[in-house]
Design an enzyme around this catalytic site. Structure first.
Site, PDB file in Angstrom:
ATOM      1  N   HIS A 288       0.741  -1.177   0.045  1.00 31.36           N
ATOM      2  CA  HIS A 288      -0.100  -0.014  -0.117  1.00 31.36           C
ATOM      3  C   HIS A 288       0.717   1.295   0.026  1.00 31.36           C
ATOM      4  O   HIS A 288       1.399   1.713   0.945  1.00 31.36           O
ATOM      5  CB  HIS A 288      -0.836  -0.041   1.468  1.00 31.36           C
ATOM      6  CG  HIS A 288      -1.836   0.866   1.384  1.00 31.36           C
ATOM      7  ND1 HIS A 288      -3.194   0.842   1.792  1.00 31.36           N
ATOM      8  CD2 HIS A 288      -2.039   2.323   0.816  1.00 31.36           C
ATOM      9  CE1 HIS A 288      -3.979   1.913   1.518  1.00 31.36           C
ATOM     10  NE2 HIS A 288      -3.343   2.723   1.241  1.00 31.36           N
TER      11      HIS A 288
ATOM     12  N   LEU B 178       2.372   6.621  -5.185  1.00 35.79           N
ATOM     13  CA  LEU B 178       3.298   7.299  -5.609  1.00 35.79           C
ATOM     14  C   LEU B 178       3.169   8.375  -6.337  1.00 35.79           C
ATOM     15  O   LEU B 178       4.116   9.187  -7.022  1.00 35.79           O
ATOM     16  CB  LEU B 178       4.067   6.095  -6.530  1.00 35.79           C
ATOM     17  CG  LEU B 178       4.785   4.879  -5.966  1.00 35.79           C
ATOM     18  CD1 LEU B 178       5.434   3.959  -6.979  1.00 35.79           C
ATOM     19  CD2 LEU B 178       5.459   5.116  -4.726  1.00 35.79           C
TER      20      LEU B 178
ATOM     21  N   ASP C 283      -8.915   3.281  -2.850  1.00 37.07           N
ATOM     22  CA  ASP C 283      -8.212   3.708  -1.567  1.00 37.07           C
ATOM     23  C   ASP C 283      -8.020   5.089  -1.725  1.00 37.07           C
ATOM     24  O   ASP C 283      -7.909   5.790  -2.792  1.00 37.07           O
ATOM     25  CB  ASP C 283      -6.845   3.004  -1.356  1.00 37.07           C
ATOM     26  CG  ASP C 283      -6.399   3.726  -0.235  1.00 37.07           C
ATOM     27  OD1 ASP C 283      -6.876   3.261   1.032  1.00 37.07           O
ATOM     28  OD2 ASP C 283      -5.201   4.357  -0.052  1.00 37.07           O
TER      29      ASP C 283
ATOM     30  N   ASP D 217       0.960   2.543   3.563  1.00 39.06           N
ATOM     31  CA  ASP D 217       0.378   3.620   3.292  1.00 39.06           C
ATOM     32  C   ASP D 217       0.784   4.981   2.788  1.00 39.06           C
ATOM     33  O   ASP D 217       0.576   6.073   3.457  1.00 39.06           O
ATOM     34  CB  ASP D 217      -0.829   3.878   4.378  1.00 39.06           C
ATOM     35  CG  ASP D 217      -2.035   4.715   3.657  1.00 39.06           C
ATOM     36  OD1 ASP D 217      -2.099   5.032   2.423  1.00 39.06           O
ATOM     37  OD2 ASP D 217      -3.033   4.866   4.432  1.00 39.06           O
TER      38      ASP D 217
HETATM   39 ZN   LIG Z   1      -3.770   4.776   1.009  1.00 37.76          ZN
HETATM   40 ZN   LIG Z   2      -6.886   4.461   2.512  1.00 37.02          ZN
END
Ligand SMILES: [Zn+2]
Ligand SMILES: [Zn+2]
Length: 428
Positions: A59, A62, A151, A306
């Site tokens: 996760h 970029l 996401d 993340d």
């Molecule tokens: Zn994320």
């Molecule tokens: Zn998220």
């Protein structure tokens, strides 16, 4: 040829924890045994170091295409190898969104051109990640996406999510969900609790995550699709995943290093430092403890960063208005070693499972093992190395981290991708 000598190899895929040598030839593991010799091979002395199958971050963001001032695929891939990751899986919330095969192909090409970490794109679930119409999932799978996710945004419409799961099941892709029910809140800035009240900030309760996780588990049972819960952060959600696994449902989850390290009290003590603002928000101590228990007992499958780069000017906005997210590629392995391994929460074997073996399994990546014949992606780290975190030296283009100045025990030492040493002793 590269011969890694004197290190301790930890590879859960073959239940191996042993001082043993590793020989790499033509980008693959050629041999793994005691006292190997290979004429003409370059020798890598890994004395006092751990040698593991390359770490995979499920996760990251970029930012390319569209937000190259925050991060590019090349700078993100450089941050990855500097932090000990050989592979990163990047979320589709770029501009344009990765909801079709041409964006997917662009990301793969940029990743290859960078010649650093492997870059595996994640495709959007819905067109533009708007949550309405399904994206071209089959086309993106053919182009190389390893999972699908919207996401940054949750898929709120259960009907859309159900159809996405039915498609993804047919394509054998995991559906990754950012679980955040509206819960009647707009414009939240942190977790809803005693500290949001003290700080006068609009809060989002843990229930927002729990409601959404419950729905996704229910849909996983209905559709048989593989569901992966992104950045799990509450005690109740961890418990629901635990029960789902006991029932044999194909549900997995990941946790970020910040959610096993920081709480909403840290937001309060930071004095409105926007590097403590992210989605999901930092939770109370009781949630952190539940997450730690999930890491210990196997409920949580993976540690994922993340990694969410933002420009300093954006994070300088007042707390209410600053964007969510922090970078994580260059601190994750160190936080895992310091907070989890050094404190005895998990073993090194379990750490490698969380950072390599399980991530590879969840996204069906041909990685996560050092068996003979495997792609030679290797992470080498020093569980005892101590260096203060200096964000100004990060390879990422962004600096938004709450961990600057922290002293942690354990550090990545070298990163080998496809048999090539791409990072060693702080240099690429
Ligand atoms: Zn994320
Ligand atoms: Zn998220």
């Amino acid at each position: 040829m590269l011969l890694i000598k004197n290190g301790t190899i930890i590879d859960p895929s073959q239940s191996l924890e042993k001082r043993i040598d590793l020989l790499i030839r033509d980008g693959r593991v050629e041999d793994i045994d005691e006292s190997l010799e290979a004429e003409g091979a370059e020798i890598f002395d890994a004395a006092d170091l751990i040698v593991a199958p390359g770490f995979i971050d499920l996760h990251v963001h970029l930012r390319e295409p569209g937000y190259e001032y925050k991060e590019t695929i090349a700078s993100g891939a450089r941050a990855a190898v500097a932090g000990g990751f050989t592979s990163v899986c990047c979320m589709p919330n770029t501009n344009p969104v990765n909801d079709n095969s041409s964006v997917t192909s662009f990301i793969i090409e940029q990743g290859r051109a960078a010649k650093l970490a492997n870059v595996f794109p994640i495709g959007a679930i819905t067109q533009g990640s708007k949550g309405e119409h399904l994206a071209e999932i089959g086309e993106m799978k053919a182009a190389g996406v390893v999972a699908i996710s919207d996401d940054g945004r949750p898929v709120r419409d259960s009907g859309v999510m159900r159809r996405a799961m039915e498609y993804s099941r047919d394509f054998d892709l995991a559906v990754v969900d950012h679980c955040e029910d509206g819960c009647g809140v707009t414009g939240w800035a942190m977790h809803e609790g005693e500290y949001s009240a003290l700080m006068g900030l609009n809060g989002l309760p843990g229930a927002a995550e729990d409601l959404h996780v419950a729905r996704d588990i229910t849909l996983a049972e209905l559709t048989g699709a593989r569901v992966h819960i992104a950045h799990i952060s509450t005690a109740r959600s961890v418990e629901m995943v635990r029960q789902a696994k006991r029932s044999g449902l194909p549900v997995t989850c990941e946790v970020t290093p910040h959610h096993f390290t920081l709480t909403d009290r840290d937001v309060y003590e930071s004095g409105y430092d926007t590097n403590f603002k992210m989605a999901p928000p930092l939770r109370p101590q009781s949630d952190l403890e539940a997450v730690i228990e999930g890491l210990r007992d196997g409920t949580i499958d993976a540690i994922a960063t993340d990694h969410a780069p933002h420009h300093a000017n954006e994070k300088m906005l007042e707390f209410d208005h600053a964007p969510n997210g922090i970078i994580g590629l260059e601190t994750a392995v160190r936080l895992t070693l310091d907070r989890l391994v050094d404190r005895g929460v998990i073993s090194l074997m379990r750490m490698v499972e969380l950072l390599s073996v399980n991530p590879a399994r969840i996204f069906n990546l041909n990685r996560g093992t050092l068996k003979v014949g495997a792609v030679a992606d290797v992470t080498i780290f020093d569980p005892n190395g101590e260096i203060k975190i200096d964000a100004s030296k990060f390879q990422s283009k962004s600096r938004n981290t709450p961990f600057g100045g922290w002293e942690l025990k354990g550090a990545p030492a070298a990163t080998i991708v496809g048999g090539r040493v791409v990072w060693r002793d702080g240099k690429g």
